[in-house]
Design a protein around this motif. Sequence first.
Motif, PDB file in Angstrom:
ATOM      1  N   VAL A  20      -1.483  -6.014  -6.565  1.00 29.37           N
ATOM      2  CA  VAL A  20      -0.393  -6.162  -5.436  1.00 29.37           C
ATOM      3  C   VAL A  20       0.928  -5.452  -5.674  1.00 29.37           C
ATOM      4  O   VAL A  20       1.321  -4.530  -4.776  1.00 29.37           O
ATOM      5  N   LEU A  21       1.302  -5.553  -6.932  1.00 31.22           N
ATOM      6  CA  LEU A  21       2.525  -4.726  -7.372  1.00 31.22           C
ATOM      7  C   LEU A  21       2.309  -3.285  -7.274  1.00 31.22           C
ATOM      8  O   LEU A  21       3.257  -2.472  -6.516  1.00 31.22           O
ATOM      9  N   PHE A  25       3.987  -2.430  -3.615  1.00 29.62           N
ATOM     10  CA  PHE A  25       5.378  -2.218  -3.855  1.00 29.62           C
ATOM     11  C   PHE A  25       5.938  -0.922  -4.594  1.00 29.62           C
ATOM     12  O   PHE A  25       6.834  -0.396  -4.698  1.00 29.62           O
ATOM     13  N   VAL A  26       4.520  -0.207  -4.669  1.00 26.72           N
ATOM     14  CA  VAL A  26       4.680   1.385  -5.223  1.00 26.72           C
ATOM     15  C   VAL A  26       4.040   2.200  -4.492  1.00 26.72           C
ATOM     16  O   VAL A  26       4.931   3.136  -3.815  1.00 26.72           O
ATOM     17  N   GLU A  27       2.950   2.037  -4.140  1.00 29.21           N
ATOM     18  CA  GLU A  27       2.018   3.251  -3.526  1.00 29.21           C
ATOM     19  C   GLU A  27       2.483   3.178  -2.104  1.00 29.21           C
ATOM     20  O   GLU A  27       2.916   4.079  -1.459  1.00 29.21           O
ATOM     21  N   ALA A  28       2.588   1.969  -1.326  1.00 28.29           N
ATOM     22  CA  ALA A  28       2.861   1.971   0.072  1.00 28.29           C
ATOM     23  C   ALA A  28       4.022   2.611   0.517  1.00 28.29           C
ATOM     24  O   ALA A  28       4.235   3.464   1.397  1.00 28.29           O
ATOM     25  N   PRO A  29       5.080   2.219  -0.069  1.00 29.13           N
ATOM     26  CA  PRO A  29       6.455   2.967   0.287  1.00 29.13           C
ATOM     27  C   PRO A  29       6.563   4.356  -0.160  1.00 29.13           C
ATOM     28  O   PRO A  29       7.208   5.219   0.679  1.00 29.13           O
ATOM     29  N   SER A 126       5.857 -10.995  -1.277  1.00 27.59           N
ATOM     30  CA  SER A 126       6.908 -11.393  -2.292  1.00 27.59           C
ATOM     31  C   SER A 126       6.397 -12.911  -2.857  1.00 27.59           C
ATOM     32  O   SER A 126       6.585 -13.222  -3.934  1.00 27.59           O
ATOM     33  N   VAL A 127       6.286 -13.609  -1.799  1.00 23.78           N
ATOM     34  CA  VAL A 127       5.793 -15.009  -2.112  1.00 23.78           C
ATOM     35  C   VAL A 127       4.713 -15.104  -2.902  1.00 23.78           C
ATOM     36  O   VAL A 127       4.494 -15.955  -3.953  1.00 23.78           O
TER      37      VAL A 127
END
Length: 142
Positions: A20-21, A25-29, A126-127
């Motif tokens: 997920v991280l 939070f890395v690849e997608a943006p 995030s949750v």
Amino acid sequence: MNTTSAAVAAAVTFLWLGMVLAISFVEAPLKFRAPGVTVPIGLGIGRIVFRALNRLEALSATAIIVAVATGGPPGSVVVATAVAGLVSAVQFVVIRPALNRRSDRVLAGETLPRSRAHLFYVTAESVKVLALLVLGIALLRA
């Protein structure tokens, strides 16, 4: 909690957390910052990547639920497992389909304003990250 169940659930939990991280939070943006990646190309890549991630998440959730259910878990493990599972279910059933419908429209050539669904997805991610972190720590202590 029995040691084998706790170890299996902890390993899968931290694997899931890492996926997920890395993806959300890395690849997608970052993919949209790469040279030559247009919005339609980024959306197409994102749909494939998130479809694969969601399948792996469903498998991870199932493995954790089975390990937790058979291991005699403390309450903290049950609650964190439930939160991670429920957030994922909401993402799969409610948020992702809305994002897919929106991306279908963008891929068809429509110009749309920014979407609040992305904010809901990031909030849910995030949750889920917090729930997985709490779950992993609780499992290591169990």
